[in-house]
Design an enzyme around this catalytic site. Structure first.
Site, mmCIF file in Angstrom:
data_model
loop_
_atom_site.group_PDB
_atom_site.id
_atom_site.type_symbol
_atom_site.label_atom_id
_atom_site.label_comp_id
_atom_site.label_asym_id
_atom_site.label_seq_id
_atom_site.Cartn_x
_atom_site.Cartn_y
_atom_site.Cartn_z
ATOM 1 N N ASP A 167 0.863 -1.182 0.000
ATOM 2 C CA ASP A 167 0.000 0.000 0.000
ATOM 3 C C ASP A 167 0.900 1.233 0.000
ATOM 4 O O ASP A 167 1.537 1.556 1.008
ATOM 5 C CB ASP A 167 -0.899 0.016 1.230
ATOM 6 C CG ASP A 167 -1.988 -1.052 1.182
ATOM 7 O OD1 ASP A 167 -1.767 -2.104 0.543
ATOM 8 O OD2 ASP A 167 -3.047 -0.844 1.805
ATOM 9 N N LYS A 230 -7.091 3.257 -3.442
ATOM 10 C CA LYS A 230 -7.517 3.258 -2.032
ATOM 11 C C LYS A 230 -7.747 4.694 -1.587
ATOM 12 O O LYS A 230 -7.004 5.595 -1.974
ATOM 13 C CB LYS A 230 -6.437 2.574 -1.197
ATOM 14 C CG LYS A 230 -6.644 2.592 0.303
ATOM 15 C CD LYS A 230 -5.483 1.882 1.003
ATOM 16 C CE LYS A 230 -5.545 2.037 2.511
ATOM 17 N NZ LYS A 230 -4.388 1.389 3.200
ATOM 18 N N LYS A 266 -10.396 -0.013 -2.495
ATOM 19 C CA LYS A 266 -10.245 -0.190 -1.047
ATOM 20 C C LYS A 266 -10.589 1.100 -0.303
ATOM 21 O O LYS A 266 -9.789 2.022 -0.267
ATOM 22 C CB LYS A 266 -8.814 -0.619 -0.707
ATOM 23 C CG LYS A 266 -8.577 -0.835 0.790
ATOM 24 C CD LYS A 266 -7.155 -1.302 1.066
ATOM 25 C CE LYS A 266 -6.857 -1.385 2.552
ATOM 26 N NZ LYS A 266 -5.472 -1.839 2.832
#
Length: 330
Positions: A167, A230, A266
């Protein structure tokens, strides 16, 4: 009680073509438009129209568990805390609840365990033999303000330690300056450093000022090869919400229509109740279809969400709500 639930092992075997990346198309970026009022009206209908009840709701919540990135990203994290979180990932719901619901035979585990890159080795060892991937936050999380060489070194160290998902955080200033070339090149470099590990690009949407910026940043990251986009680090003042999610999801749909590549989504930060999880799942189903409700295409970034889902599952079984301490996390 028999529920129509797909276990984690089955959904992980679904064929999926990874995003190879595409040339930066600034004309496409310039065509992006977002009407905030329309987005707010649409997002406002999600909770009101959702009608998942009883056994169907329990099935959705069990599916939600398989799409959680079970996360600890605290400044006081220790190896012990990470090991306890991994123990929870191995058995996210008590055996008696699963047996009572008639799903004790299914492998219901989170989509991943997400930790700081310094704890990747600990998490990999604690999850050995489970098939649960470790996700690492890298690139000077949460602000992203470090030399590119330092950020790339973080990614490479996490991958070497066994992380299968990375991430990364983008530099929000690049979006605010409309430096799409710079953003594209950085994400492209991060993707290369990830190798076979999947890359999730954290936009820090609460700091991007407009929904148009959110949408354009989403598109540029996907062009650069992101496997997921995300919302947030969870550290911003404003984290995931349905309006921003709608902007990002519609860019995912547009990207899929144009390229044939399916990108994951996400939402992260502030998603702590089963009800809010169901709202996000309903949004995904209505905008992208049930197909997207699988771990390789949708994740929740959360820590406390699992506790409330487990309480709701026990309520579905017994008719009573239990205290949080009956479902400890770490």
């Amino acid at each position: 009680m028999s529920l129509r639930v797909v276990d984690r092992q089955a959904v992980s075997e679904t064929p999926h073509k990874r995003n190879p990346g595409f040339p930066l198309d600034l004309d496409w970026v310039a065509r992006v438009r977002m009407n905030r009022s329309a987005l707010e009206r649409r997002a406002g209908t999600i909770g009101a129209r959702r009608s998942v009840k009883k056994d169907h709701q329990l099935a959705w919540l069990l599916r939600a568990i398989t799409m959680i990135d079970l996360t600890t990203l605290n400044s006081d994290d220790t190896d012990g805390r990470v090991e306890r979180l991994c123990a929870k990932a191995r058995q996210p719901v008590r055996h008696d609840i699963l047996e009572g619901l008639g799903v004790g035979h299914l492998k219901i585990v989170p989509g991943a365990v997400c930790v700081y890159h310094s704890f990747v080795k600990t998490a990999v060892e604690a999850l050995g033999g489970t098939g649960i991937p470790v996700a690492a936050v890298s690139t000077a999380f949460p602000h992203g303000l470090a030399p590119v060489e330092t950020k790339i070194a973080e990614i490479e160290a996490s991958v070497a330690a066994g992380a299968r998902e990375i991430d990364i955080v983008i530099e929000r200033g690049m979006v605010l300056r409309q430096d799409w070339q710079g953003l594209y090149e950085q994400v492209q470099a991060f993707r290369k450093a990830c190798g076979d590990a999947h890359i999730k690009t954290i936009l820090g949407t609460g700091e991007l000022a407009t929904q148009a910026n959110v949408a354009k940043a989403s598109l540029v990251c996907m062009m650069a090869g992101a496997d997921f986009i995300k919302t947030s680090t969870g550290k911003e003042k404003v984290n995931a919400d349905l309006v921003t999610s709608l902007s990002m999801i519609r860019m995912i749909r547009w990207f899929a229509d144009e390229t044939g590549i399916e990108i994951g989504y996400k939402p992260a930060g502030g998603i702590s109740t089963a009800k809010s999880a169901l709202d996000y799942m309903a949004l995904m189903k209505e905008e992208l279809g049930t197909h997207w409700l699988q771990p390789h295409l949708f994740r929740f970034g959360a820590s406390s969400l699992l506790t409330d889902i487990e309480r709701q599952l026990e309520h579905g079984l017994t008719g009573r709500y239990s205290a949080d301490y009956r479902h400890p996390m770490v």
